[in-house]
Design an enzyme around this catalytic site. Structure first.
Site, PDB file in Angstrom:
ATOM      1  N   ASN A 153      36.644  29.999  42.197  1.00 41.64           N
ATOM      2  CA  ASN A 153      37.322  30.020  43.487  1.00 41.64           C
ATOM      3  C   ASN A 153      36.308  30.483  44.525  1.00 41.64           C
ATOM      4  O   ASN A 153      35.966  31.661  44.577  1.00 41.64           O
ATOM      5  CB  ASN A 153      38.523  30.976  43.419  1.00 41.64           C
ATOM      6  CG  ASN A 153      39.238  31.099  44.755  1.00 41.64           C
ATOM      7  OD1 ASN A 153      38.894  30.403  45.710  1.00 41.64           O
ATOM      8  ND2 ASN A 153      40.214  31.985  44.816  1.00 41.64           N
ATOM      9  N   TRP A 154      35.836  29.532  45.324  1.00 44.41           N
ATOM     10  CA  TRP A 154      34.786  29.866  46.305  1.00 44.41           C
ATOM     11  C   TRP A 154      35.358  30.486  47.575  1.00 44.41           C
ATOM     12  O   TRP A 154      34.604  30.819  48.494  1.00 44.41           O
ATOM     13  CB  TRP A 154      33.956  28.617  46.636  1.00 44.41           C
ATOM     14  CG  TRP A 154      32.997  28.225  45.550  1.00 44.41           C
ATOM     15  CD1 TRP A 154      32.772  28.893  44.380  1.00 44.41           C
ATOM     16  CD2 TRP A 154      32.121  27.088  45.530  1.00 44.41           C
ATOM     17  NE1 TRP A 154      31.810  28.238  43.632  1.00 44.41           N
ATOM     18  CE2 TRP A 154      31.398  27.121  44.325  1.00 44.41           C
ATOM     19  CE3 TRP A 154      31.864  26.038  46.419  1.00 44.41           C
ATOM     20  CZ2 TRP A 154      30.446  26.154  43.986  1.00 44.41           C
ATOM     21  CZ3 TRP A 154      30.928  25.066  46.079  1.00 44.41           C
ATOM     22  CH2 TRP A 154      30.227  25.135  44.872  1.00 44.41           C
ATOM     23  N   LYS A 155      36.682  30.580  47.653  1.00 46.06           N
ATOM     24  CA  LYS A 155      37.333  31.225  48.809  1.00 46.06           C
ATOM     25  C   LYS A 155      36.717  30.701  50.113  1.00 46.06           C
ATOM     26  O   LYS A 155      36.379  29.531  50.199  1.00 46.06           O
ATOM     27  CB  LYS A 155      37.233  32.751  48.663  1.00 46.06           C
ATOM     28  CG  LYS A 155      37.788  33.208  47.311  1.00 46.06           C
ATOM     29  CD  LYS A 155      37.920  34.713  47.158  1.00 46.06           C
ATOM     30  CE  LYS A 155      38.470  35.030  45.768  1.00 46.06           C
ATOM     31  NZ  LYS A 155      38.726  36.454  45.565  1.00 46.06           N
ATOM     32  N   SER A 209      37.271  40.356  39.102  1.00 50.35           N
ATOM     33  CA  SER A 209      35.964  40.949  38.781  1.00 50.35           C
ATOM     34  C   SER A 209      35.379  40.443  37.456  1.00 50.35           C
ATOM     35  O   SER A 209      34.762  41.213  36.721  1.00 50.35           O
ATOM     36  CB  SER A 209      36.044  42.474  38.796  1.00 50.35           C
ATOM     37  OG  SER A 209      36.318  42.934  40.103  1.00 50.35           O
ATOM     38  N   GLY A 219      35.885  34.626  41.139  1.00 51.82           N
ATOM     39  CA  GLY A 219      35.613  34.622  42.572  1.00 51.82           C
ATOM     40  C   GLY A 219      34.138  34.862  42.833  1.00 51.82           C
ATOM     41  O   GLY A 219      33.306  33.975  42.657  1.00 51.82           O
ATOM     42  N   GLY A 220      33.804  36.083  43.198  1.00 51.27           N
ATOM     43  CA  GLY A 220      32.439  36.432  43.610  1.00 51.27           C
ATOM     44  C   GLY A 220      31.338  35.915  42.701  1.00 51.27           C
ATOM     45  O   GLY A 220      30.345  35.348  43.178  1.00 51.27           O
ATOM     46  N   GLU A 278      45.975  37.512  37.746  1.00 47.52           N
ATOM     47  CA  GLU A 278      44.930  38.226  38.488  1.00 47.52           C
ATOM     48  C   GLU A 278      45.500  39.539  39.021  1.00 47.52           C
ATOM     49  O   GLU A 278      46.168  39.550  40.057  1.00 47.52           O
ATOM     50  CB  GLU A 278      44.450  37.376  39.671  1.00 47.52           C
ATOM     51  CG  GLU A 278      43.828  36.055  39.275  1.00 47.52           C
ATOM     52  CD  GLU A 278      42.887  35.525  40.357  1.00 47.52           C
ATOM     53  OE1 GLU A 278      41.713  35.349  40.044  1.00 47.52           O
ATOM     54  OE2 GLU A 278      43.319  35.316  41.496  1.00 47.52           O
ATOM     55  N   GLY A 294      37.756  41.448  43.467  1.00 45.72           N
ATOM     56  CA  GLY A 294      36.715  41.794  44.427  1.00 45.72           C
ATOM     57  C   GLY A 294      36.400  43.282  44.489  1.00 45.72           C
ATOM     58  O   GLY A 294      35.714  43.740  45.390  1.00 45.72           O
ATOM     59  N   GLU A 317      45.473  36.589  47.737  1.00 43.89           N
ATOM     60  CA  GLU A 317      45.012  36.679  49.131  1.00 43.89           C
ATOM     61  C   GLU A 317      45.957  35.924  50.050  1.00 43.89           C
ATOM     62  O   GLU A 317      46.194  36.330  51.188  1.00 43.89           O
ATOM     63  CB  GLU A 317      43.561  36.180  49.229  1.00 43.89           C
ATOM     64  CG  GLU A 317      42.605  37.225  48.653  1.00 43.89           C
ATOM     65  CD  GLU A 317      41.351  36.667  48.012  1.00 43.89           C
ATOM     66  OE1 GLU A 317      41.018  35.481  48.220  1.00 43.89           O
ATOM     67  OE2 GLU A 317      40.687  37.428  47.277  1.00 43.89           O
ATOM     68  N   HIS A 377      47.799  32.459  45.132  1.00 48.94           N
ATOM     69  CA  HIS A 377      46.688  33.418  45.090  1.00 48.94           C
ATOM     70  C   HIS A 377      47.074  34.675  45.874  1.00 48.94           C
ATOM     71  O   HIS A 377      47.707  34.595  46.929  1.00 48.94           O
ATOM     72  CB  HIS A 377      45.406  32.808  45.661  1.00 48.94           C
ATOM     73  CG  HIS A 377      44.207  33.639  45.318  1.00 48.94           C
ATOM     74  ND1 HIS A 377      43.875  34.774  46.024  1.00 48.94           N
ATOM     75  CD2 HIS A 377      43.311  33.546  44.306  1.00 48.94           C
ATOM     76  CE1 HIS A 377      42.805  35.330  45.471  1.00 48.94           C
ATOM     77  NE2 HIS A 377      42.445  34.614  44.428  1.00 48.94           N
TER      78      HIS A 377
END
Ligand code: 13P
Length: 250
Positions: A8-10, A214, A235-236, A169, A175, A99, A97
């Site tokens: 997920n490159w957000k 994470s 993610g990151g 998640e 994150g 977010e 998601h």
């Protein structure tokens, strides 16, 4: 069973950056094909065509969309419909998601309407669920997961079920560098597995459940080894080719 490793490159990466990351990943995946992994990349809308082009002909990689609006068309300034995604050749979407739930105000009902519309439209859907730290500490984990799943998955059948993936998640692990420990992931995934089977019936047993929060090269193999962990949503650590590749190979 093939494990699903999703990126997920957000809201990261300009077009040149997305193109470069995808091209590098493509080159490395071609060099060492992995038959037991399926990769999904969710770039931002504006980067979708470039990322698709980079992975053209690579059948183990699917490009998906992070978002859409649950209406066929209409006066929804700034939004994107499922038909517009179909135009781009997209058939995989993300819903729920955290977010979007917590920063952008999507309620369980709104997530449910998106999930239902996308599944009815023939899309594959990765539905994200997860609890806040306060909910976990108050002992409400099972209740939160149950409510998110029950609202989002009423009366799904056969074909739609085969296109559903659930991603667990825990919000406190997204994150933050705080990965859920093996015992926490095992317990949550067992709960999700049994809730899904209770809601949609026995067919729910085949629905892949991914872990996200994470995920890093250093914990991916441990997480993938746990019961009921059928893949990872990253993610990151998916933004960097080398770290994402290590996770894919974990
Ligand atoms: P991080 O891997 O950066 O914690 O993000 C997880 C996530 O939100 C994936 O959807």
């Amino acid at each position: 069973m093939q494990k699903i490793i999703a990126a997920n490159w957000k809201m990261y990466k300009t077009r040149p950056e997305a193109r470069e990351t995808a091209a590098d990943l493509y080159r490395l995946l071609i060099a060492e094909p992995l038959s037991d992994r399926r990769v999904i990349v969710f770039p931002s809308f504006t980067n979708i065509p470039d990322v698709q082009e980079a992975f053209a002909g690579e059948s183990t990689v699917t490009v998906g969309a992070q978002n859409f609006y649950p209406a066929a068309e209409g006066p929804f300034t700034g939004e994107i419909s499922l038909d517009m995604l179909l135009d781009l050749g997209i058939s995989q979407v993300l819903t729920g998601h955290s977010e979007r739930r917590h920063l952008l105000g999507e309620t369980d009902d709104f997530v449910a309407s998106k999930t239902a519309l996308a599944l009815a439209g023939g899309f594959s859907v990765m539905l994200c669920i997860g609890e806040t730290l306060a909910e976990r500490e108050a002992g409400n984990l099972a209740e939160v997961l149950s409510s998110q799943l029950r609202t989002a998955l009423p009366e799904l059948q056969g074909d739609a079920l085969s296109r559903l993936t659930v991603a667990y998640e825990p919000i406190w692990a997204i994150g933050t560098g705080k990965v859920a420990g093996p015992a926490e992931v095992l317990a949550a995934h067992a709960e999700v597995r049994s809730l899904v089977a209770r809601i949609v019936g026995d067919a729910g047993r085949g629905i892949p459940i991914l872990y996200g929060g994470s995920v890093k090269p250093g914990n991916a193999s441990m997480l993938l080894g746990l019961d009921n962990v059928d893949g990872l949503l990253v993610g990151g650590a998916s933004l960097d080719v080398q770290s994402f590749l290590q996770i894919i190979k974990a």
